[in-house]
Design a protein around this motif. Structure first.
Motif, PDB file in Angstrom:
ATOM      1  N   SER A  95       0.653  -1.024   0.043  1.00 34.58           N
ATOM      2  CA  SER A  95      -0.125   0.000   0.197  1.00 34.58           C
ATOM      3  C   SER A  95       0.760   1.174  -0.115  1.00 34.58           C
ATOM      4  O   SER A  95       2.021   1.160   0.532  1.00 34.58           O
ATOM      5  CB  SER A  95      -0.987   0.201   1.154  1.00 34.58           C
ATOM      6  OG  SER A  95      -0.292  -0.016   2.481  1.00 34.58           O
ATOM      7  N   ASP A  99      -2.076   6.074   1.821  1.00 33.73           N
ATOM      8  CA  ASP A  99      -3.220   5.317   1.979  1.00 33.73           C
ATOM      9  C   ASP A  99      -2.965   4.231   3.299  1.00 33.73           C
ATOM     10  O   ASP A  99      -4.032   3.673   3.409  1.00 33.73           O
ATOM     11  CB  ASP A  99      -3.661   4.483   0.654  1.00 33.73           C
ATOM     12  CG  ASP A  99      -3.548   5.172  -0.530  1.00 33.73           C
ATOM     13  OD1 ASP A  99      -4.317   6.438  -0.201  1.00 33.73           O
ATOM     14  OD2 ASP A  99      -3.425   4.875  -1.636  1.00 33.73           O
ATOM     15  N   THR A 100      -2.057   4.253   3.773  1.00 31.05           N
ATOM     16  CA  THR A 100      -1.641   3.220   4.873  1.00 31.05           C
ATOM     17  C   THR A 100      -2.017   3.789   6.219  1.00 31.05           C
ATOM     18  O   THR A 100      -1.320   4.669   6.757  1.00 31.05           O
ATOM     19  CB  THR A 100      -0.373   2.630   4.861  1.00 31.05           C
ATOM     20  OG1 THR A 100       0.024   2.316   3.741  1.00 31.05           O
ATOM     21  CG2 THR A 100      -0.358   1.652   5.889  1.00 31.05           C
ATOM     22  N   GLN A 101      -3.078   3.049   6.956  1.00 31.55           N
ATOM     23  CA  GLN A 101      -3.526   3.553   8.212  1.00 31.55           C
ATOM     24  C   GLN A 101      -2.425   3.227   9.289  1.00 31.55           C
ATOM     25  O   GLN A 101      -1.816   2.345   9.272  1.00 31.55           O
ATOM     26  CB  GLN A 101      -4.774   2.837   8.592  1.00 31.55           C
ATOM     27  CG  GLN A 101      -5.871   3.201   7.726  1.00 31.55           C
ATOM     28  CD  GLN A 101      -7.237   2.290   8.204  1.00 31.55           C
ATOM     29  OE1 GLN A 101      -7.206   1.627   9.016  1.00 31.55           O
ATOM     30  NE2 GLN A 101      -8.384   2.337   7.301  1.00 31.55           N
ATOM     31  N   THR A 196      -2.949  -4.497   3.107  1.00 30.43           N
ATOM     32  CA  THR A 196      -3.160  -3.196   2.363  1.00 30.43           C
ATOM     33  C   THR A 196      -3.348  -2.220   3.283  1.00 30.43           C
ATOM     34  O   THR A 196      -3.223  -2.525   4.508  1.00 30.43           O
ATOM     35  CB  THR A 196      -4.388  -3.523   1.438  1.00 30.43           C
ATOM     36  OG1 THR A 196      -5.793  -3.836   2.234  1.00 30.43           O
ATOM     37  CG2 THR A 196      -4.204  -4.715   0.391  1.00 30.43           C
ATOM     38  N   GLY A 197      -3.665  -0.960   2.858  1.00 32.81           N
ATOM     39  CA  GLY A 197      -3.525   0.136   3.604  1.00 32.81           C
ATOM     40  C   GLY A 197      -4.491   0.129   4.715  1.00 32.81           C
ATOM     41  O   GLY A 197      -4.509   0.868   5.814  1.00 32.81           O
ATOM     42  N   ASN A 198      -5.877  -0.620   4.734  1.00 33.86           N
ATOM     43  CA  ASN A 198      -6.780  -0.515   5.706  1.00 33.86           C
ATOM     44  C   ASN A 198      -6.633  -1.814   6.605  1.00 33.86           C
ATOM     45  O   ASN A 198      -7.427  -2.080   7.571  1.00 33.86           O
ATOM     46  CB  ASN A 198      -8.287  -0.769   4.927  1.00 33.86           C
ATOM     47  CG  ASN A 198      -8.686  -1.835   4.340  1.00 33.86           C
ATOM     48  OD1 ASN A 198      -7.562  -2.760   4.032  1.00 33.86           O
ATOM     49  ND2 ASN A 198      -9.635  -1.864   3.592  1.00 33.86           N
ATOM     50  N   THR A 200      -6.525  -4.923   5.709  1.00 35.28           N
ATOM     51  CA  THR A 200      -6.985  -6.311   5.111  1.00 35.28           C
ATOM     52  C   THR A 200      -5.770  -7.182   4.096  1.00 35.28           C
ATOM     53  O   THR A 200      -5.074  -6.181   3.430  1.00 35.28           O
ATOM     54  CB  THR A 200      -8.302  -6.222   4.312  1.00 35.28           C
ATOM     55  OG1 THR A 200      -7.947  -5.333   3.352  1.00 35.28           O
ATOM     56  CG2 THR A 200      -9.366  -5.566   5.277  1.00 35.28           C
TER      57      THR A 200
END
Length: 264
Positions: A95, A99-101, A196-198, A200
Motif C-alpha cells: 500500500s 493510503d496506509t492507516q 493493504t492500507g486498511n 486487510t
C-alpha cells in the motif's frame, strides 16, 4: 559445522521459506522446533520432515510479543537446549504511504520487529549461559532498499538490521553469532498475505513474487549460509543484487530507478 543433533527453532515455519527450511534441515538430522500461529499447518510440515519424531511444535503469535517468555521456556524444555533461533516469522505490505492507516504501520512493526526482538531477548540469557548460540534473521532486500508500496514493511526490516548488528557486537565475547539473510523475490504466499492500507490481506500473488526463487532451492542456499555462520548474505536474483550494489556506490541513480517502479 554439522546440523546433526543441533536444535533449531524456526518461527514462521508453517509455510514458505520457514517450511522449506524445516524440511531441508530435517534431511541434515537437525532436531527442530517449529512455530507459527497455525498448528494444523505446522503438523503438516512436521509430517513432511525426514524424522518427525525429532520435530516439536510450539504455536506462538509474534504480535503478542509480551507473552513470549513462556514459549522460550517450553522450547528449551523440548530438547534441553536451543542452538539456533531462526527469526523467520513476519508479514508484508502492499500500500502507498498516503493510503496506509497508522494501525497497519503499528501492526507490521509489532509482528516483524518487536515480536522478533522480544523472542530474541527472551532466549538470549540461554545463549549467554551456554556460551554458544546463533540468531538467524530473515529480513529482505527491502530491508536495504525502500521501494514503493512497502514503506512499513521496509521500515520493519531496516530496524532488524540495526538491532541485530548491535547485538552481534555486544555478544561476540559470548560466542553468539548473528546471520542476517536478505531474500529477494521468493515464490511464496507472502504477497497474498500482505496487508493493504486498511489492514486487510491483499489476497493476490504479485508477478515478481510468482517468478521468484523456488523456496526449496532458497532453503538449500540458506542452510549453507547458516552453516558457515555468515554475517549477512543476499539470496536474490541478479536485479535485486544489482540494486544493493547501486545503492552503495550510486545512490542517486538508484533513487531515479526506484521512482520509475509501478505504484499501482
Amino acid at each position: 559445522m554439522s546440523f546433526k543433533h543441533k536444535v533449531v527453532w524456526i518461527t514462521g515455519a508453517s509455510s514458505g521459506i520457514g517450511k522449506a527450511l524445516a524440511i531441508e534441515l530435517s534431511k541434515q538430522e537437525a532436531r527442530l522446533i517449529l512455530s507459527s500461529r497455525k498448528k494444523e499447518s505446522l503438523e503438516l510440515v512436521k509430517a513432511a520432515c525426514k524424522n518427525p519424531s525429532q520435530v516439536k511444535i510450539i504455536t506462538l503469535d509474534l504480535e503478542d510479543f509480551t507473552s513470549l517468555q513462556p514459549k522460550v521456556d517450553k522450547a528449551i524444555a523440548c530438547f534441553g537446549k536451543v542452538d539456533i533461533l531462526v527469526n523467520n516469522g513476519g508479514i508484508s505490505q502492499r500500500s502507498l504511504v498516503k493510503d496506509t492507516q497508522i494501525s497497519v504501520d503499528k501492526r507490521i512493526m509489532d509482528i516483524n520487529y518487536l515480536g522478533t526482538v522480544a523472542l530474541t531477548k527472551a532466549i538470549l540469557p540461554h545463549f549467554i549461559h551456554n556460551k554458544n548460540g546463533q540468531f538467524v534473521v530473515t529480513t529482505s532486500i527491502v530491508g536495504k532498499i525502500g521501494t514503493p508500496l512497502r514503506s512499513s514493511y521496509a521500515a520493519s526490516k531496516h530496524a532488524l538490521h540495526g538491532f541485530f548488528d548491535s547485538l552481534r557486537a555486544e555478544h561476540f565475547k559470548d560466542n553468539i553469532t548473528v546471520t542476517i539473510v536478505c531474500p529477494g523475490f521468493v515464490n511464496t504466499n507472502v504477497s497474498k498475505n500482505a496487508l493493504t492500507g486498511n489492514g486487510t490481506p491483499q489476497e493476490k500473488m504479485d508477478t515478481a513474487t510468482k517468478n521468484g526463487i523456488d523456496p526449496d532451492y532458497f532453503a538449500k542456499l540458506m542452510v549453507k549460509v547458516i552453516n558457515k555462520q555468515k554475517q549477512e548474505v543476499n539470496i536474490a536474483g541478479a536485479k535485486e543484487k544489482l540494486g544493493v550494489l547501486t545503492k552503495r556506490f550510486f545512490p542517486k541513480l538508484l533513487s531515479k530507478m526506484i521512482r520509475k517502479l509501478s505504484v499501482t
